[in-house]
Design a protein around this motif. Sequence first.
Motif, PDB file in Angstrom:
ATOM      1  N   GLU A 135      -8.596  -5.155  -8.064  1.00  0.00           N
ATOM      2  CA  GLU A 135      -7.153  -5.305  -7.882  1.00  0.00           C
ATOM      3  C   GLU A 135      -6.389  -4.785  -9.094  1.00  0.00           C
ATOM      4  OE1 GLU A 135      -4.218  -8.558  -5.913  1.00  0.00           O
ATOM      5  OE2 GLU A 135      -5.640  -9.310  -7.386  1.00  0.00           O
ATOM      6  N   GLU A 136      -6.921  -5.039 -10.292  1.00  0.00           N
ATOM      7  CA  GLU A 136      -6.296  -4.512 -11.505  1.00  0.00           C
ATOM      8  C   GLU A 136      -6.293  -2.990 -11.496  1.00  0.00           C
ATOM      9  OE1 GLU A 136      -8.220  -6.117 -14.914  1.00  0.00           O
ATOM     10  OE2 GLU A 136      -7.542  -8.179 -14.547  1.00  0.00           O
ATOM     11  N   GLN A 137      -7.404  -2.400 -11.044  1.00  0.00           N
ATOM     12  CA  GLN A 137      -7.478  -0.942 -10.990  1.00  0.00           C
ATOM     13  C   GLN A 137      -6.491  -0.383  -9.983  1.00  0.00           C
ATOM     14  OE1 GLN A 137      -9.382   1.107 -13.010  1.00  0.00           O
ATOM     15  NE2 GLN A 137      -8.026   2.633 -12.088  1.00  0.00           N
ATOM     16  N   ILE A 138      -6.356  -1.052  -8.839  1.00  0.00           N
ATOM     17  CA  ILE A 138      -5.389  -0.611  -7.829  1.00  0.00           C
ATOM     18  C   ILE A 138      -3.972  -0.679  -8.386  1.00  0.00           C
ATOM     19  CG2 ILE A 138      -4.343  -1.198  -5.597  1.00  0.00           C
ATOM     20  CD1 ILE A 138      -7.144  -2.143  -4.707  1.00  0.00           C
ATOM     21  N   ASP A 139      -3.644  -1.785  -9.043  1.00  0.00           N
ATOM     22  CA  ASP A 139      -2.313  -1.938  -9.619  1.00  0.00           C
ATOM     23  C   ASP A 139      -2.029  -0.847 -10.647  1.00  0.00           C
ATOM     24  OD1 ASP A 139      -1.829  -4.148  -8.076  1.00  0.00           O
ATOM     25  OD2 ASP A 139      -2.295  -5.602  -9.664  1.00  0.00           O
ATOM     26  N   TRP A 140      -3.028  -0.535 -11.467  1.00  0.00           N
ATOM     27  CA  TRP A 140      -2.871   0.498 -12.486  1.00  0.00           C
ATOM     28  C   TRP A 140      -2.681   1.873 -11.847  1.00  0.00           C
ATOM     29  CZ3 TRP A 140      -1.543   1.164 -17.267  1.00  0.00           C
ATOM     30  CH2 TRP A 140      -1.883   2.358 -17.925  1.00  0.00           C
ATOM     31  N   ASP A 141      -3.493   2.188 -10.846  1.00  0.00           N
ATOM     32  CA  ASP A 141      -3.374   3.479 -10.170  1.00  0.00           C
ATOM     33  C   ASP A 141      -2.019   3.615  -9.470  1.00  0.00           C
ATOM     34  OD1 ASP A 141      -5.866   4.238 -11.016  1.00  0.00           O
ATOM     35  OD2 ASP A 141      -6.894   3.720  -9.143  1.00  0.00           O
ATOM     36  N   GLU A 142      -1.544   2.530  -8.885  1.00  0.00           N
ATOM     37  CA  GLU A 142      -0.242   2.565  -8.219  1.00  0.00           C
ATOM     38  C   GLU A 142       0.880   2.789  -9.234  1.00  0.00           C
ATOM     39  OE1 GLU A 142      -0.007  -1.079  -6.031  1.00  0.00           O
ATOM     40  OE2 GLU A 142      -0.858  -0.188  -4.221  1.00  0.00           O
ATOM     41  N   ARG A 143       0.753   2.165 -10.396  1.00  0.00           N
ATOM     42  CA  ARG A 143       1.777   2.333 -11.437  1.00  0.00           C
ATOM     43  C   ARG A 143       1.833   3.784 -11.897  1.00  0.00           C
ATOM     44  NH1 ARG A 143      -0.132  -1.145 -14.788  1.00  0.00           N
ATOM     45  NH2 ARG A 143       0.787  -2.914 -13.672  1.00  0.00           N
ATOM     46  N   ILE A 144       0.662   4.387 -12.091  1.00  0.00           N
ATOM     47  CA  ILE A 144       0.613   5.800 -12.490  1.00  0.00           C
ATOM     48  C   ILE A 144       1.238   6.675 -11.411  1.00  0.00           C
ATOM     49  CG2 ILE A 144      -0.948   7.751 -12.910  1.00  0.00           C
ATOM     50  CD1 ILE A 144      -2.865   5.757 -14.240  1.00  0.00           C
ATOM     51  N   TYR A 145       0.889   6.401 -10.167  1.00  0.00           N
ATOM     52  CA  TYR A 145       1.412   7.179  -9.049  1.00  0.00           C
ATOM     53  C   TYR A 145       2.939   7.114  -9.008  1.00  0.00           C
ATOM     54  CZ  TYR A 145       2.376   8.479  -4.197  1.00  0.00           C
ATOM     55  OH  TYR A 145       2.880   9.072  -3.074  1.00  0.00           O
ATOM     56  N   LEU A 199     -13.346  -8.814   0.283  1.00  0.00           N
ATOM     57  CA  LEU A 199     -12.671 -10.095   0.472  1.00  0.00           C
ATOM     58  C   LEU A 199     -13.146 -10.811   1.724  1.00  0.00           C
ATOM     59  CD1 LEU A 199     -10.425 -11.981  -0.620  1.00  0.00           C
ATOM     60  CD2 LEU A 199      -8.802 -10.686   0.793  1.00  0.00           C
ATOM     61  N   ASN A 200     -13.600 -10.043   2.708  1.00  0.00           N
ATOM     62  CA  ASN A 200     -13.936 -10.616   4.013  1.00  0.00           C
ATOM     63  C   ASN A 200     -15.405 -11.007   4.162  1.00  0.00           C
ATOM     64  OD1 ASN A 200     -11.303 -10.473   5.067  1.00  0.00           O
ATOM     65  ND2 ASN A 200     -11.564  -8.305   5.590  1.00  0.00           N
ATOM     66  N   VAL A 201     -16.186 -10.898   3.105  1.00  0.00           N
ATOM     67  CA  VAL A 201     -17.582 -11.354   3.188  1.00  0.00           C
ATOM     68  C   VAL A 201     -17.631 -12.883   3.055  1.00  0.00           C
ATOM     69  CG1 VAL A 201     -18.433  -9.180   2.245  1.00  0.00           C
ATOM     70  CG2 VAL A 201     -17.970 -11.109   0.697  1.00  0.00           C
ATOM     71  N   GLU A 202     -18.788 -13.438   3.348  1.00  0.00           N
ATOM     72  CA  GLU A 202     -18.902 -14.906   3.371  1.00  0.00           C
ATOM     73  C   GLU A 202     -18.681 -15.507   1.978  1.00  0.00           C
ATOM     74  OE1 GLU A 202     -22.101 -18.375   4.750  1.00  0.00           O
ATOM     75  OE2 GLU A 202     -22.426 -16.267   5.286  1.00  0.00           O
ATOM     76  N   ASN A 203     -19.248 -14.894   0.938  1.00  0.00           N
ATOM     77  CA  ASN A 203     -19.075 -15.393  -0.434  1.00  0.00           C
ATOM     78  C   ASN A 203     -18.516 -14.261  -1.306  1.00  0.00           C
ATOM     79  OD1 ASN A 203     -20.266 -18.095  -0.121  1.00  0.00           O
ATOM     80  ND2 ASN A 203     -22.189 -16.961   0.248  1.00  0.00           N
ATOM     81  N   GLU A 249      -8.591   4.173  -0.593  1.00  0.00           N
ATOM     82  CA  GLU A 249     -10.019   3.838  -0.542  1.00  0.00           C
ATOM     83  C   GLU A 249     -10.294   2.517  -1.261  1.00  0.00           C
ATOM     84  OE1 GLU A 249     -11.843   7.212  -2.289  1.00  0.00           O
ATOM     85  OE2 GLU A 249     -11.512   8.528  -0.547  1.00  0.00           O
ATOM     86  N   ALA A 250      -9.634   2.282  -2.387  1.00  0.00           N
ATOM     87  CA  ALA A 250      -9.819   1.034  -3.124  1.00  0.00           C
ATOM     88  C   ALA A 250      -9.291  -0.149  -2.324  1.00  0.00           C
ATOM     89  CB  ALA A 250      -9.116   1.125  -4.474  1.00  0.00           C
ATOM     90  N   ARG A 251      -8.201   0.051  -1.608  1.00  0.00           N
ATOM     91  CA  ARG A 251      -7.657  -1.017  -0.760  1.00  0.00           C
ATOM     92  C   ARG A 251      -8.644  -1.393   0.349  1.00  0.00           C
ATOM     93  NH1 ARG A 251      -3.380  -4.138  -2.404  1.00  0.00           N
ATOM     94  NH2 ARG A 251      -1.757  -2.844  -3.349  1.00  0.00           N
ATOM     95  N   VAL A 252      -9.234  -0.372   0.943  1.00  0.00           N
ATOM     96  CA  VAL A 252     -10.222  -0.620   1.997  1.00  0.00           C
ATOM     97  C   VAL A 252     -11.418  -1.383   1.418  1.00  0.00           C
ATOM     98  CG1 VAL A 252     -11.860   0.484   3.567  1.00  0.00           C
ATOM     99  CG2 VAL A 252      -9.512   1.352   3.388  1.00  0.00           C
ATOM    100  N   GLU A 253     -11.873  -0.950   0.235  1.00  0.00           N
ATOM    101  CA  GLU A 253     -12.990  -1.636  -0.401  1.00  0.00           C
ATOM    102  C   GLU A 253     -12.625  -3.080  -0.734  1.00  0.00           C
ATOM    103  OE1 GLU A 253     -15.937  -1.280  -4.325  1.00  0.00           O
ATOM    104  OE2 GLU A 253     -14.298   0.156  -4.024  1.00  0.00           O
ATOM    105  N   MET A 291       0.847  -1.196   0.000  1.00  0.00           N
ATOM    106  CA  MET A 291       0.000   0.000   0.000  1.00  0.00           C
ATOM    107  C   MET A 291       0.885   1.250   0.000  1.00  0.00           C
ATOM    108  SD  MET A 291      -2.831   1.135   2.825  1.00  0.00           S
ATOM    109  CE  MET A 291      -3.537  -0.495   2.729  1.00  0.00           C
ATOM    110  N   ILE A 292       0.533   2.222  -0.808  1.00  0.00           N
ATOM    111  CA  ILE A 292       1.351   3.412  -0.908  1.00  0.00           C
ATOM    112  C   ILE A 292       0.956   4.409   0.171  1.00  0.00           C
ATOM    113  CG2 ILE A 292       1.833   5.430  -2.335  1.00  0.00           C
ATOM    114  CD1 ILE A 292       1.672   3.686  -4.743  1.00  0.00           C
ATOM    115  N   ASN A 293       1.944   4.918   0.859  1.00  0.00           N
ATOM    116  CA  ASN A 293       1.727   6.025   1.784  1.00  0.00           C
ATOM    117  C   ASN A 293       2.390   7.238   1.161  1.00  0.00           C
ATOM    118  OD1 ASN A 293       2.352   7.977   3.892  1.00  0.00           O
ATOM    119  ND2 ASN A 293       1.608   6.425   5.310  1.00  0.00           N
ATOM    120  N   PHE A 294       1.594   8.186   0.664  1.00  0.00           N
ATOM    121  CA  PHE A 294       2.128   9.314  -0.113  1.00  0.00           C
ATOM    122  C   PHE A 294       3.189  10.081   0.662  1.00  0.00           C
ATOM    123  CE2 PHE A 294       1.988  13.839  -1.147  1.00  0.00           C
ATOM    124  CZ  PHE A 294       2.355  13.780  -2.468  1.00  0.00           C
TER     125      PHE A 294
END
Length: 204
Positions: free
Chosen positions: A160-170, A146-150, A137-141, A1-4
């Motif tokens: 996860e793909e969106q998070i990876d993409w946003d991190e790459r841009i950052y 991930l922690n729901v029953e199903n 916010e995406a990490r929290v989501e 996780m990125i801490n700016f």
Amino acid sequence: MINFRAGLSALLLTTTLGQPVFAADFSDPTWPCIQRKVERLSIGLMWPHPVEEAKIEGPTGEAVRDLAGALTLRRVSLEEAEARIAEFVGEHGAAEPLISQVFVRVFDQVARRRSTIMDGIADFSLGQIAQSERIEEARVEFDSLLNVENPDYDKLDSLEEQIDWDERIYIDRQKNLTYVCETPVLLEKRLFAIAQMLMQVVED
């Protein structure tokens, strides 16, 4: 996780530009650079002569404008700048009011350019902070889904793909930060060097 803020601190501490290392002060979100923020340059700190604007007409006035325009260009080396100053003095003399008008014009143009760059740095910093917050916010989501029953793994994969993409841009943008922060300093150094050249002409 990125801490700016933590990541930015680590990055900035690697660059000093040969200047004293200032502690990064993140109380100002518009200034991500380790260099001390100086909002505006003072012409009086660089030029000890009177700087009242004066109208210089005719060929001399045009030569003043041309010389000042050339001296502001970073592609014009300091060696070439010195040669252009010498050529100007050879043709028009080195009267202090005349040389002062050259520097006034150089200072005004460089100060305006620097101000524009400072505004760009503020936009860059705020954009990176916003990007970092979106990633968080995406990490929290992601953790929540991930922690729901199903878990909905398709949605998780997409997120996860969106998070990876946003991190790459950052991260890619962060790589430009050193250059971005150097630019106002380089402009200040050039302006000071030109002031010294012009003062040498007046004093001689």
